[in-house]
Design a protein around this motif. Structure first.
Motif, PDB file in Angstrom:
ATOM      1  N   THR A 178       0.896  -1.253   0.143  1.00  0.00           N
ATOM      2  CA  THR A 178       0.175  -0.176  -0.190  1.00  0.00           C
ATOM      3  C   THR A 178       0.680   1.213  -0.143  1.00  0.00           C
ATOM      4  N   ASP A 195       2.444   1.778  -3.580  1.00  0.00           N
ATOM      5  CA  ASP A 195       1.386   2.502  -4.247  1.00  0.00           C
ATOM      6  C   ASP A 195       0.721   3.581  -4.366  1.00  0.00           C
ATOM      7  N   GLN A 196       0.422   4.159  -2.738  1.00  0.00           N
ATOM      8  CA  GLN A 196       0.215   5.449  -2.699  1.00  0.00           C
ATOM      9  C   GLN A 196       1.451   6.271  -2.636  1.00  0.00           C
ATOM     10  N   LEU A 197       2.413   6.106  -2.612  1.00  0.00           N
ATOM     11  CA  LEU A 197       3.938   6.480  -2.581  1.00  0.00           C
ATOM     12  C   LEU A 197       4.498   6.938  -3.989  1.00  0.00           C
ATOM     13  N   THR A 198       3.714   5.916  -4.575  1.00  0.00           N
ATOM     14  CA  THR A 198       4.462   6.282  -6.264  1.00  0.00           C
ATOM     15  C   THR A 198       5.765   5.551  -6.701  1.00  0.00           C
ATOM     16  N   ALA A 199       6.181   4.824  -5.800  1.00  0.00           N
ATOM     17  CA  ALA A 199       7.620   3.986  -5.506  1.00  0.00           C
ATOM     18  C   ALA A 199       8.033   3.632  -5.986  1.00  0.00           C
ATOM     19  N   ASP A 200       8.950   4.216  -7.151  1.00  0.00           N
ATOM     20  CA  ASP A 200      10.117   3.880  -8.009  1.00  0.00           C
ATOM     21  C   ASP A 200      11.145   2.682  -7.597  1.00  0.00           C
ATOM     22  N   ARG A 227       5.041  -5.060  -8.858  1.00  0.00           N
ATOM     23  CA  ARG A 227       4.679  -3.746 -10.052  1.00  0.00           C
ATOM     24  C   ARG A 227       6.004  -2.786  -9.346  1.00  0.00           C
ATOM     25  N   TRP A 228       6.639  -3.484  -8.899  1.00  0.00           N
ATOM     26  CA  TRP A 228       8.427  -2.182  -8.709  1.00  0.00           C
ATOM     27  C   TRP A 228       9.275  -2.782  -8.178  1.00  0.00           C
TER      28      TRP A 228
END
Length: 136
Positions: free
Chosen positions: A94, A97-102, A129-130
Motif C-alpha cells: 500500500t 502504491d500510494q507513494l508511487t515508489a520507483d 509492480r516495483w
C-alpha cells in the motif's frame, strides 16, 4: 521515491542504509515506512494497542533523526517517515502504491518459518509492480 521497510530489526536498518545510498545517488526522496501490525488480542487483554504501536513508531523516528544528524555534514538525503497499518506485506505494498515508489528496499527475513510460508520480500517480488531489493 525509494521506499524502505523499517521495523527495527538489524536487517531492516541495513535495508534503510542501502536505500538511503540509492536515494542519494538517484537524487530521490527516501520514504522510510513502518507498518503497525493489528493486535486485536492485545486489546482483549487490556493493552492500549494504539499507544504501544505508536511508541514503536516514535522510537524508530527518533533513531532515524539521530542517524541523520550524525551524518548530515557528509551524507545528505531527502527523507520522510510514514506509518501504515496492517500486516507487513500489505502495508508495504500500500505504501509503495500510494507513494508511487520507483523501488522498494526491504531487509531479508530473520524468521525461519518464512521458508515455508513466504517472506514479505518474496511476496513483494512476486507482486511485480516495483523493483524490489532484498538486503541481507
Amino acid at each position: 521515491m525509494i521506499v524502505a521497510g523499517l521495523d527495527g530489526s538489524e536487517s531492516s536498518w541495513r535495508a534503510a542504509a542501502y536505500a538511503a545510498g540509492l536515494a542519494r545517488r538517484q537524487n530521490a526522496t527516501l520514504a522510510l515506512v513502518y507498518v503497525q501490525p493489528y493486535l486485536p488480542g492485545g486489546a482483549a487483554l487490556g493493552v492500549p494497542v494504539s499507544e504501544a504501536e505508536t511508541g514503536v513508531a516514535e522510537q524508530l523516528l527518533a533513531q532515524i533523526r539521530e542517524s541523520v544528524e550524525r551524518v548530515r555534514d557528509t551524507f545528505r538525503v531527502r527523507w520522510e517517515f510514514h506509518t501504515f497499518r496492517g500486516d507487513p506485506y500489505n502495508g508495504l505494498a500500500t505504501a509503495a502504491d500510494q507513494l508511487t515508489a520507483d523501488a522498494v528496499v526491504v531487509g531479508a527475513s530473520e524468521r525461519a518459518g518464512h521458508r515455508f510460508v513466504g517472506s514479505v520480500a518474496v511476496r513483494l517480488v512476486k507482486t511485480g509492480r516495483w523493483p524490489v531489493t532484498v538486503v541481507p
